[in-house]
Design a protein around this motif. Sequence first.
Motif, PDB file in Angstrom:
ATOM      1  N   ALA A 128      -6.086  -4.459  -0.434  1.00  0.00           N
ATOM      2  CA  ALA A 128      -4.803  -5.131  -0.234  1.00  0.00           C
ATOM      3  C   ALA A 128      -5.007  -6.550   0.278  1.00  0.00           C
ATOM      4  O   ALA A 128      -4.367  -7.502  -0.206  1.00  0.00           O
TER       5      ALA A 128
ATOM      6  N   VAL B 141       0.868  -1.170   0.000  1.00  0.00           N
ATOM      7  CA  VAL B 141       0.000   0.000   0.000  1.00  0.00           C
ATOM      8  C   VAL B 141       0.908   1.224   0.000  1.00  0.00           C
ATOM      9  O   VAL B 141       1.669   1.436   0.947  1.00  0.00           O
TER      10      VAL B 141
ATOM     11  N   MET C  37      -8.467   0.846   0.865  1.00  0.00           N
ATOM     12  CA  MET C  37      -7.173   0.403   0.359  1.00  0.00           C
ATOM     13  C   MET C  37      -6.686  -0.816   1.137  1.00  0.00           C
ATOM     14  O   MET C  37      -6.080  -1.728   0.577  1.00  0.00           O
TER      15      MET C  37
END
Length: 356
Positions: free
Chosen positions: A317, A159, A313
């Motif tokens: 991930a 990330v 996010m």
Amino acid sequence: MTRSKMVASSRPRGNASAPSVSLKFLAEHLGLSPATVSLVINRSPAAKSIPHRTQERIRAAARELNYRPNFMARSLRAQRSFTVGVVVPEISEGYAALVLSGVEDHLLEEGYFYFVVSHRHRPDLIEEYPHLLQQRAVEGLIAVDTACRKGVPIPVVAVSGHREVEGVTNISLDHARAARLALEHLATLGHRKIAFIKGQAFSSDTEFRWEAVRGAAHELGLEINGRLTGQLEGESPSPEPGYLVTRKIIASGEPFTALFAFNDISAIGAIRALREAGRGVPEDVSVVGFDDIQSAAFQNPALTTVRQPLRQMGIIAAETLLRRINAPSRAPYPKKINVEPELIVRETTARPRSTS
């Protein structure tokens, strides 16, 4: 009275000290097959085909009867650990915590365990932690705002990693659009003299975001004045670095009517420095942050910011990593996944008193 009802009534709810029951016994109690119960308890992907109401019945009965799945037996049968490693710079309010919340939610939903380690930007720990986690049989790694190294033999999702590394999928924000949203907002309000706070040198986002800021400023015809540009220093995750760099910008004597900070934490520190210098926000100086951490909306005044979908996010991930773990070893994988920013206008931006 049936056998299952007798057992259910004889076990107190929520009694963690009560002896656990077997999977077979739980299935008999529910009148379901052991296979169905196992799929739900172990959060197998195949459990998605089982009606939601049935899944809820199984989980409720497992809690009531104090059923605990045998994780070691599951791992030995599958010859897998169902565990991943997560590497972060630090754990505090802000960027990493929000990403972690998304990672955690998805891993728990899928029945995976995880280790979290924080390296505090120490190069030796950044180098060592992936190896230590592999020794603990993790099946994949998620690196948050951490430079990824080559040679990791398990799937890795980064990330804000940015660097293209073999075996790594990068989850990246569209920084060009993010910078454009912030500067266009300030320019539309009439701001031309804008101060900037760059991120610390060790942050993987700093270089990419600054290049995006420079590009957006050029497109909008805005000047970037070196005397109005400062960089965060030190490793503190508190507002203090933003406070200190803003004091230096104010001390330069260069006039400015707006400030664009590297993140919300530094923006909060900047607002404190501006107030101490007798400058109102947004009456004298408009301030824009970045990230949209949970406390941004509850500052006084509430912070205008560029939202990164940090929790999403983290979910992306975790989803991506599990897909890669469960795919054939040589299967193709995404090298990069882009996410979009959003401008959140609150109370720290307004038209300048003078546009001259």
